[in-house]
Scaffold this active site. Structure first.
Site, PDB file in Angstrom:
ATOM      1  N   SER A  21       0.792  -1.227   0.000  1.00 48.68           N
ATOM      2  CA  SER A  21       0.000   0.000   0.000  1.00 48.68           C
ATOM      3  C   SER A  21       0.830   1.286   0.000  1.00 48.68           C
ATOM      4  O   SER A  21       1.646   1.497  -0.879  1.00 48.68           O
ATOM      5  CB  SER A  21      -0.962  -0.054   1.191  1.00 48.68           C
ATOM      6  OG  SER A  21      -1.998   0.898   1.040  1.00 48.68           O
TER       7      SER A  21
ATOM      8  N   ASP B 236      -9.698  -6.713  -3.577  1.00 46.22           N
ATOM      9  CA  ASP B 236      -9.127  -5.362  -3.602  1.00 46.22           C
ATOM     10  C   ASP B 236      -9.288  -4.797  -5.010  1.00 46.22           C
ATOM     11  O   ASP B 236      -8.360  -4.769  -5.802  1.00 46.22           O
ATOM     12  CB  ASP B 236      -7.648  -5.421  -3.198  1.00 46.22           C
ATOM     13  CG  ASP B 236      -6.992  -4.042  -3.126  1.00 46.22           C
ATOM     14  OD1 ASP B 236      -7.715  -3.025  -3.238  1.00 46.22           O
ATOM     15  OD2 ASP B 236      -5.763  -3.998  -2.942  1.00 46.22           O
TER      16      ASP B 236
ATOM     17  N   HIS C 117      -7.732  -5.473   0.660  1.00 46.85           N
ATOM     18  CA  HIS C 117      -6.516  -4.691   0.408  1.00 46.85           C
ATOM     19  C   HIS C 117      -5.361  -5.130   1.311  1.00 46.85           C
ATOM     20  O   HIS C 117      -4.294  -5.470   0.805  1.00 46.85           O
ATOM     21  CB  HIS C 117      -6.843  -3.197   0.553  1.00 46.85           C
ATOM     22  CG  HIS C 117      -5.673  -2.309   0.268  1.00 46.85           C
ATOM     23  ND1 HIS C 117      -4.927  -2.414  -0.895  1.00 46.85           N
ATOM     24  CD2 HIS C 117      -5.113  -1.315   0.993  1.00 46.85           C
ATOM     25  CE1 HIS C 117      -3.951  -1.505  -0.854  1.00 46.85           C
ATOM     26  NE2 HIS C 117      -4.057  -0.831   0.272  1.00 46.85           N
TER      27      HIS C 117
END
Length: 211
Positions: free
Chosen positions: A112, A163, A190
């Site tokens: 991320s 995701d 995610h």
């Protein structure tokens, strides 16, 4: 099972006003066969890697694993980030971290938010990186397919099939990496490693064993 040595510390890098907190795991005896640097997303910290057992798993597989809290987050809150969230940080930031902690050549695990740190490092310092494990990182659209093709570092692209946003976008961009494989985690969102730590640990240790 081999026993594991856990420790905590802090590292001062030149581009940060305050030290960065880190957690470390390593085999309690013998020399580690390689070093890994675990980064994290915006709502997370090194503590997540501790809680789901990633630090422990890597040390048991004979590796040294260092999980840092990125600037402004976790226990590195007082350190100022070298770039705004979503902007590319200078490649020298992670190079400095790796130099200070004696991690090179390093395997970088980058979920991320941490893409803003790991991607510039990957593009400019391939020689210092033994493997790259992007987990739906941000900023993948800031590089061209040609730039990705020039990266020869063995890479494991990991994402959760739930995701829809970052997972698919990052996969599309990172698929241009010259030497990559992909693990899609079914039913995972995610932060797919949190949703299914067992599948995550198997994928990660299998990849590390190929390096």
């Amino acid at each position: 099972m081999s026993s594991v040595k856990m420790s905590e510390g802090s590292v001062q890098v030149s581009s940060c006003t305050a030290p960065l907190f880190f957690r470390q795991s390593e085999p309690s005896s013998g020399k580690a066969r390689m070093s890994l640097l675990l980064l994290h997303g915006i709502r997370f910290s090194s503590e997540n890697w501790l809680n789901i057992g990633t630090l422990d798993t890597l040390a048991r597989s004979g590796c040294r694993a260092v999980a840092i809290d990125l600037p402004g987050l976790g226990r590195s809150k007082s350190a100022e980030a070298p770039a705004a969230v979503g902007e590319l940080a200078p490649a020298g930031f992670l190079k400095d971290v790796c130099d200070q902690l004696n991690l090179s050549p390093v395997v970088v695990i980058s979920p991320s938010l941490s893409g803003m740190y790991s991607l510039p490092f990957l593009m400019q310092h391939q020689d210092l990186i033994r493997g790259y494990v992007p987990v739906a990182p941000i900023c993948t659209d800031k590089f061209t397919a040609e730039q990705y093709q020039s990266v020869k570092v063995p890479s494991l692209i990991v994402y959760g099939d739930q995701d829809a946003q970052l997972g698919e976008l990052s996969l599309r961009n990172l698929s241009s990496l010259a030497n990559h494989s992909v693990v899609m985690m079914k039913g995972a969102g995610h932060p797919c490693y949190l949703d299914d730590p067992d599948t995550w640990h198997k994928a990660l240790t299998d990849f590390v064993n190929t390096l």
